[in-house]
Design an enzyme around this catalytic site. Structure first.
Site, PDB file in Angstrom:
ATOM      1  N   TYR A 282      61.059  -5.039  24.843  1.00 55.84           N
ATOM      2  CA  TYR A 282      60.778  -3.934  24.014  1.00 55.84           C
ATOM      3  C   TYR A 282      62.109  -2.869  24.230  1.00 55.84           C
ATOM      4  O   TYR A 282      62.781  -2.988  25.312  1.00 55.84           O
ATOM      5  CB  TYR A 282      59.320  -3.119  24.570  1.00 55.84           C
ATOM      6  CG  TYR A 282      59.711  -2.638  25.896  1.00 55.84           C
ATOM      7  CD1 TYR A 282      60.405  -1.168  26.154  1.00 55.84           C
ATOM      8  CD2 TYR A 282      59.218  -3.240  27.114  1.00 55.84           C
ATOM      9  CE1 TYR A 282      60.393  -0.723  27.382  1.00 55.84           C
ATOM     10  CE2 TYR A 282      59.358  -2.617  28.247  1.00 55.84           C
ATOM     11  CZ  TYR A 282      59.646  -1.270  28.155  1.00 55.84           C
ATOM     12  OH  TYR A 282      59.956  -0.766  29.600  1.00 55.84           O
ATOM     13  N   PHE A 354      58.958   1.963  18.888  1.00 54.10           N
ATOM     14  CA  PHE A 354      59.081   0.820  19.640  1.00 54.10           C
ATOM     15  C   PHE A 354      59.467  -0.371  19.050  1.00 54.10           C
ATOM     16  O   PHE A 354      58.734  -0.769  17.997  1.00 54.10           O
ATOM     17  CB  PHE A 354      57.944   0.563  20.598  1.00 54.10           C
ATOM     18  CG  PHE A 354      57.689   1.431  21.560  1.00 54.10           C
ATOM     19  CD1 PHE A 354      58.356   1.495  22.965  1.00 54.10           C
ATOM     20  CD2 PHE A 354      56.949   2.686  21.599  1.00 54.10           C
ATOM     21  CE1 PHE A 354      58.316   2.292  24.118  1.00 54.10           C
ATOM     22  CE2 PHE A 354      56.918   3.578  22.657  1.00 54.10           C
ATOM     23  CZ  PHE A 354      57.444   3.376  23.951  1.00 54.10           C
TER      24      PHE A 354
END
Length: 362
Positions: A282, A354
């Site tokens: 991420y 994200f």
């Protein structure tokens, strides 16, 4: 600015509660020197009756974890562990603005007044290398300049009768400048010639351009016809591009709590469900584009989906992803870190973005 060390040893089965009296930053979590078993031990932080898993440590795999969590003065916090191993937390107290102002005042007060020192004291300071003798001499020269000398420089001398007579003679002796006659006639003739020449050049240029324009007319017509044909050919291409854009828009899904999931890549296999352990890569950003956290290579970040080990926006936005799938999650503050944020990197009421990838799940 950091001003001191902070540390806490968490023994299994005990909780450590306090009201923060001085802001500090939690920077690292590590297993103790003695390992009881090989099972995972998780560090849990409770802030205002809300619990969060800071990290999970496993002997032989992950024995320490770097953290970047700020806890501010006045917060009620509780640390505890879930597991059988001892964990050590370390960090630094954070200096406030008052401390930095005090330091700057102390630095200013350290300046030495050389005028109060005796010659013997000045010599000792020069021998020790604390004073540069050249700069000392320059300061002394500036001080030697007396204010009486300045007044003497500015004083105006009285003008006598002899001075007045000399000034009158100098003015009378000055000759007036003789005006130079401007050759107006020559200038007018030259301007007229230049105007006639310019007009003749414009007429010749117009004559030469006219036949070219006639030859170019058929070429212009052909070019316009080509453009029309190209526009007709490009029309289906444009519709295909529009269809792709519409398909991309259709893959953007609004989920529970205002979380928006934009599917970048579908992935393969069955969609992941709550209760599964997932390994993620991420990149976490603010809406300004500033990156506050990331994990894009090496060991993925593992957690149990839907168990509250991460922020709510992740538990909601990752459900249904396939192995190798990629999404962009836009998570409002209520589904992330809320009113308090996560100082110093995440401000209060911050919407987070994200870019995530599901590496593996079990």
């Amino acid at each position: 600015m950091f001003r001191g060390f902070w540390g806490l040893k968490i023994v299994p089965g005990k909780t450590y509660s306090q009201t923060v009296d001085a802001s500090f930053r939690l920077s690292n979590a590590a297993l103790g020197a003695t390992v009881v078993d090989e099972l995972r031990t998780s560090v849990v932080l409770t802030v205002d009756d809300k619990s969060f898993v800071l990290c999970s440590l496993t002997p032989g795999a992950i024995e320490q974890q770097t953290l970047d969590i700020g806890l501010t003065e006045g917060e009620e916090i509780t640390f505890e562990t879930q597991g059988n191993n001892e964990v050590h937390l370390t960090g630094n107290f954070i200096a406030d603005d008052m401390d930095s102002d005090y330091d700057s005042d102390e630095e200013e007060s350290d300046e030495m007044d050389l005028s109060d020192l005796s010659p013997e004291e000045l010599k000792e300071l020069i021998d020790e290398g604390l004073i540069d003798p050249e700069t000392l001499l320059e300061d002394m020269e500036d001080e030697d300049y007396d204010s009486d000398d300045a007044e003497a420089d500015m004083r105006i001398r009285e003008i006598t009768e002899e001075d007045e007579e000399e000034m009158i003679e100098d003015l009378e002796s000055e000759e007036e400048p003789v005006p130079v006659p401007v050759p107006e006639v020559k200038i007018k003739k030259q301007a007229k010639k230049a105007e006639l020449k310019r007009k003749a050049e414009e007429e010749e240029a117009a004559k030469t351009k006219k036949p070219k324009a006639k030859k170019e007319e058929p070429k212009k017509v052909k070019e316009e016809v080509k453009k029309v044909k190209e526009e007709v050919k490009e029309e289906p291409k444009k519709t295909k591009e529009e269809a792709k854009k519409e398909a991309k828009k259709a893959k953007s899904i609004e989920l529970q709590g205002g979380v928006v999931a934009e599917v970048k890549k579908e992935g393969a296999g069955a969609g992941v469900k709550k209760g599964a352990r997932v390994g993620m890569y991420y990149i976490g950003k603010l809406t300004t584009g500033k990156v506050f956290d990331q994990n894009t290579k090496g060991k993925p970040f593992w957690f149990r989906l839907g168990a509250g080990e991460v922020i709510k926006g992740w538990d909601i936005g990752i459900v249904g992803m396939k192995k190798g799938g990629e999404r962009r999650l836009t998570i409002p503050a209520a589904m992330a870190y809320g009113k308090r944020g996560a100082p110093p990197d995440i401000p209060p009421n911050a919407t987070l973005v994200f870019d995530i990838r599901l590496v593996e799940y079990k």
